[in-house]
Design a protein around this motif. Structure first.
Motif: not given
Lengths: 426, 278, 291
Positions: B28-40
């Motif tokens: 889940a984390w891999m999936l969401s991190s691929a679509f989120r900015s470092t800032r978020d």
């Protein structure tokens, strides 16, 4: 029928092969930017050398070492290697198969722009192992918007820098919450990572050596050296001004911290400027000399290395490789190097089209100080550096109660090791 | 047996669910991190739903680590596919011969040699394999990589396991009918072996998709990099972006995950079969 | 001579398998062992200089190698114990009458990491452990627990590595235990229950002995697996911090990369010998158990 088809196939193959198709492989570690630069230079080179193409291949630095050393030792070498002088030295010592570039340099008519310092760095064990192509400057950078938010100024002294770091960490300048941004971005995982950071602070403060002087005397416990060393170690540890993972950082993790907007102060290499002007941190940074430590010493921007091109003795196409190496010092290649990589060695280049920050590096007005390059004169230096690194890592992992005592003890250990290494290598 | 009390069942379900979620969380984390900015991510490390979803990361890895994403995907498919076919064919034939004639001295030696070579810490074969590939002229090409990936212990054990349980009467009957050994293998045995062949093929695909070290060592240029190798190269590149790495990890993970979920019974059954009874 | 031709066919069948085994299995191993007896500087040249046991003497005099060897063995013991106890507990849970529906989901959840490319899995774990934005510490903070040093502290790096490796491998061991549990003789347990044995006694004296085959298989697989730990180190720690995760396989690999071929292959041979010893002991044990 079959025969005719066969004949046609052979004819087609012959026609398809260019007159003199030759490909020169060049292995570097500069990523997509380096590949772009070498491709451009390759296209230029092909104008005078029809049928010759350049194949730049970028490897992550670790892999570059293993591959280069393995390939030279097994006679599967590429035509050219491109990297920092100290990395080529390691390849040279472990393979003995880097050729002497002096004849190539001698054949270049206008090589006067290379200074004596440049040539000294390029020479190892009596041979010129690289043609110096890019002089590498490293300055101190600060996030501009963070300065504005915290009302600070570009730090002049080390005390300023420390205060600023504290202010950044307390101020939450990105609005991401406390504990997510840091004063400095450093690296420590490998010997070169940690000692390189120490080099920058040491030379930037105006001192001339980091670990040993040219005669091999250990200098780390001399008062001014000890002060810088203690402060750098505390910055990694007790001061809590760097990301807690820093002990595992190599340059790529350090870059992630910088480009991810998680640090206020960081190293800015001339090769970073083009990218950081437009992408990643999008011009949100100021550059200047490293912080001043001592009133009696001029602080400066550090000339921290020299990148150059080397030709293995077992290069598949050595004459052509030599020709391309020389071509890298020519004006078109150097101009492209300045534009794409942010550095070069020729002074007669066109500065138009460079950004303001790029020009600060290309025509420096700040004080400059050159790294002393002990690797090129003391063959056992890398081993000493590795031992020094191990010792420093223990101090970062478990900060010593008495830093002065730790530095004295380390100095004594290093002196003993130097004796041992000198004895072994004769 | 009497039914366990509800509280005990509740506790068991709670424990099993907790463990499962912990095991699934990295995906889940891999999936969401691929679509989120470092800032978020910095602002909310645990959040899984991207506040401002973006696909920049995927654009940024279109050309990365010295190889294009499309090429890395094709390489993965080609190398994994070809090595799977070869592994199934070579290991099936080999294991068949070795189980039919277990006492032939040459075969006993071969089996011992094979098992021995499977036990060697393979990451320490770098230089020797590099040298062997060089001597065979296979360095830098697909052939060397595919050949190297075509040997594996699991495949061998699965086939050996299956061939050992073959009913001998069938073979004897065919022999009496005058069939040659080749005929017996291809006409009689192979049709029976279809399920095990499918299982071995699926498992080999999954195992070889994940291989990175041999691919890295035998490759002379990034042209032959597969997805995991490109991911590693990306991980080391100058100033690379975190989202790009997560996007690349995602691309590397999804195909085997889908294959596994589609064939989970065969895969899990096959792996335990080979191990417990072997 | 039809009989001989008949036999010959088997050799033909085995030929490709034999060729691959020799070319890419035995030959490189022999080369590697050969290199361990030569001087690194000449190791890859046509006529290498033989140095006898000098490389072996050198590595056993190298404190970094000795530390790595001890570390590797300690890590293997810890990792095997952690993986097998977790796997056994989880398998017993799933096998118990307490879990009915949803069993497949739980099984899939722990097994999915086994077929996930290890590089991809460890890349994610590395960032989960990040001290500033990793989810691990964020979760601990949320629960009011102290922060975990993760990969950043020499004291916790090995544990962090172990957890990530458990995530990747444990599903396989769970599956093996489950397969064994599925063929248990239920009658024995029921008889024991009628005799008034407690659950713990039943487990200790009835279930556990019957799980010996799965235990043996898992033990051998796990020991060999963790002795060779490599990818996790390459991706997550590069042997650091301060050598805390510098295992033999990684150290040898680094020696390779810096052209210390003789010493690197000597280390490889030592590790190989240990793996072989473990495998043979296990094989002997299994034979004796069967007899």
């Amino acid at each position: 029928m079959f025969k005719r088809l066969f004949g046609a196939a052979i004819a087609a193959t012959l026609l398809a092969a260019p007159v003199q198709a030759q490909q020169l492989a060049i292995w570097h570690d500069l990523g997509d930017n380096g590949t772009k630069w070498l491709n451009e230079v390759g296209a230029e080179f092909a104008k005078d050398h029809p049928g010759v193409s350049i194949r730049p291949i970028s490897y992550p630095t670790d892999q570059w070492f293993g591959r280069a050393i393995g390939a030279l030792n097994t006679n599967t070498a590429p035509d050219l290697l491109f990297n920092n002088y100290e990395r080529v030295i390691r390849v040279a010592t472990q393979t003995g198969k880097i050729s002497d570039m002096r004849p190539v340099l001698a054949a270049i008519p206008d090589h006067g722009f290379l200074t004596e310092d440049d040539l000294r760095v390029a020479t190892f064990d009596g041979k010129m192992i690289i043609l110096p192509v890019q002089r590498v400057q490293m300055a101190f950078g600060v996030r501009k918007s963070w300065l504005e938010k915290t009302g600070g100024q570009f730090p002049q002294t080390w005390d300023d820098a420390r205060r600023l770091a504290e202010a950044f960490q307390a101020g939450d300048p990105e609005g991401t919450g406390k504990g997510t941004v840091f004063g400095f971005a450093l690296e420590a995982a490998k010997p070169r990572d940690l000692v390189h950071m120490l080099d920058l602070f040491t030379f930037g403060a105006g001192l001339r050596h980091t670990l040993v002087d040219p005669d091999g005397n250990v200098v780390i416990d001399e008062p001014q050296h000890a002060r810088v060393l203690a402060e750098v170690l505390k910055t990694y540890g007790a001061y809590k001004l760097v990301p807690p993972d820093t002990i595992n950082y190599s340059f790529n993790e350090m870059y992630q911290v910088i480009e991810g907007g998680r640090t206020g102060m960081f190293r800015v290499g001339d090769w970073n400027v083009a990218k950081w002007d437009s992408q990643a941190i999008k011009g949100d940074f100021l550059v200047g000399p490293w912080p001043r430590f001592f009133p009696d010493k001029q602080n400066a921007v550090v000339i921290g290395g020299m990148r150059g091109v080397a030709v293995p003795v077992n290069a598949p196409n050595k004459p052509l490789a030599d020709a391309f190496a020389a071509f890298l010092l020519g004006k078109p290649a150097q101009q492209a190097s300045l534009r794409i990589m942010g550095s070069a060695v020729r002074p007669d280049l066109d500065m138009a089209g460079l950004s303001e920050r790029q020009r600060m590096f290309a025509q420096p007005k700040w004080a400059l100080i050159a790294y002393d390059f002990p690797e090129s004169t003391l063959p056992w230096y890398p081993e000493l550096e590795a031992a020094f690194h191990r010792k420093l890592l223990t101090a970062i992992a478990t900060p010593p109660a008495d830093m002065d005592a730790f530095i004295k003890e380390t100095a004594a250990e290093m002196r003993a090791l130097v004796k041992q290494l000198q004895a072994r290598k004769g | 047996m009497r039914r366990a009390p509800a509280w005990a069942r509740g506790l068991a379900y709670a424990a099993a669910t907790l463990v499962s979620l912990l095991f699934l969380y990295p995906y889940a984390w891999m999936l969401s991190s691929a679509f989120r900015s470092t800032r978020d991510i910095l602002a909310a490390p645990l959040a899984l739903w991207p506040a401002n979803a973006g696909t920049d990361a995927f654009a940024s890895i279109r050309e990365a680590g010295g190889v294009s994403l499309a090429r890395a995907i094709l390489n993965s498919l080609a190398i994994t596919g070809a090595s799977t076919l070869l592994a199934v064919a070579v290991t099936a034939l080999g294991a068949y011969a070795l189980t039919r004639r277990p006492h032939a001295p040459a075969f006993r030696l071969l089996r011992a040699g094979f098992l021995l070579s499977m036990m060697y810490p393979y990451m320490l074969l770098v230089i020797p394999v590099y040298l062997v590939m060089f001597k065979l002229g296979l360095l830098g090409g697909y052939t060397g990589i595919i050949l190297f990936l075509s040997l594996g212990p699991v495949q061998f054990f699965l086939f050996e396991q299956f061939f050992r349980t073959l009913p001998l009467e069938v073979i004897e009957a065919a022999t009496v009918d005058g069939a040659g050994e080749a005929q017996i293998l291809f006409r009689v045995i192979l049709p029976m072996a279809a399920p095990v062949v499918a299982t071995v093929a699926t498992i080999t695909f999954l195992l070889n998709w994940a291989q990175w070290f041999p691919v890295l060592v035998i490759s002379a240029t990034p042209d032959t990099y597969t997805l995991p190798v490109a991911l590693l190269a990306l991980n080391g590149e100058l100033g690379t972006n975190f989202q790009g790495i997560m996007a690349m990890a995602l691309v590397t993970t999804v195909p085997p995950a889908l294959v596994f979920l589609a064939a989970q019974r065969h895969v899990m059954g096959g792996l335990t079969e080979g191990a417990v009874k072997g | 001579m039809p009989a001989m031709r008949r036999e010959g066919v088997f050799y033909l069948f085995a030929l490709p398998f034999a060729a691959l085994t020799i070319l890419f299995g035995l030959w490189p191993i022999l080369l590697s062992i050969q290199v361990s007896f030569t001087d690194s500087a000449t190791a890859l040249q046509p006529a290498p200089a033989w140095v006898g046991l000098a490389n072996y003497r050198a590595i056993f005099a190298d404190p970094v190698f000795l530390a790595a060897l001890v570390r590797t063995l300690a890590y293997t013991v810890l990792a095997v114990a952690a993986n097998l106890s977790f796997a056994l507990a989880f398998a017993l849970l799933l096998d118990s009458a307490l879990i009915g529906r949803g069993r497949l989901f739980f099984k899939l959840a722990v097994f999915l990491p086994v077929v996930t490319p290890d590089v991809a899995g460890y890349v994610v774990w590395r960032w989960l452990y990040d001290q500033s934005f990793g989810a691990v510490n964020a979760a601990l903070r949320l629960l009011g627990l102290p922060a975990f040093g993760g990969l950043a502290s020499p004291r916790t790096a090995m544990l962090a590595l172990l957890i990530a490796e458990l995530w990747h491998h444990a599903g396989f061991y769970v599956l093996i235990f489950l397969a064994n549990l599925a063929i248990l003789d239920r009658a024995q347990a029921e008889a024991a229950q009628i005799d008034g044995a407690t659950a713990l006694q039943r487990f200790r004296h009835v279930t556990l002995p019957q799980l010996r085959p799965a235990m043996a298989v898992n033990l051998v697989y796990a020991v060999i697996q963790f002795l060779k730990t490599f990818t996790a180190v390459v991706v997550m720690t590069k042997g650091g911090p301060a050598d805390a995760t510098n295992f033999v396989s990684f150290y040898a690999y680094q020696q390779f990369d810096s052209a210390q071929y003789g010493q690197a292959t000597a280390m490889a041979t030592v590790l190989f010998a240990i793996v072989l010893l473990v495998a043979l002991t296990a094989y002997r044990g299994a034979e004796r158990g069967r007899a």
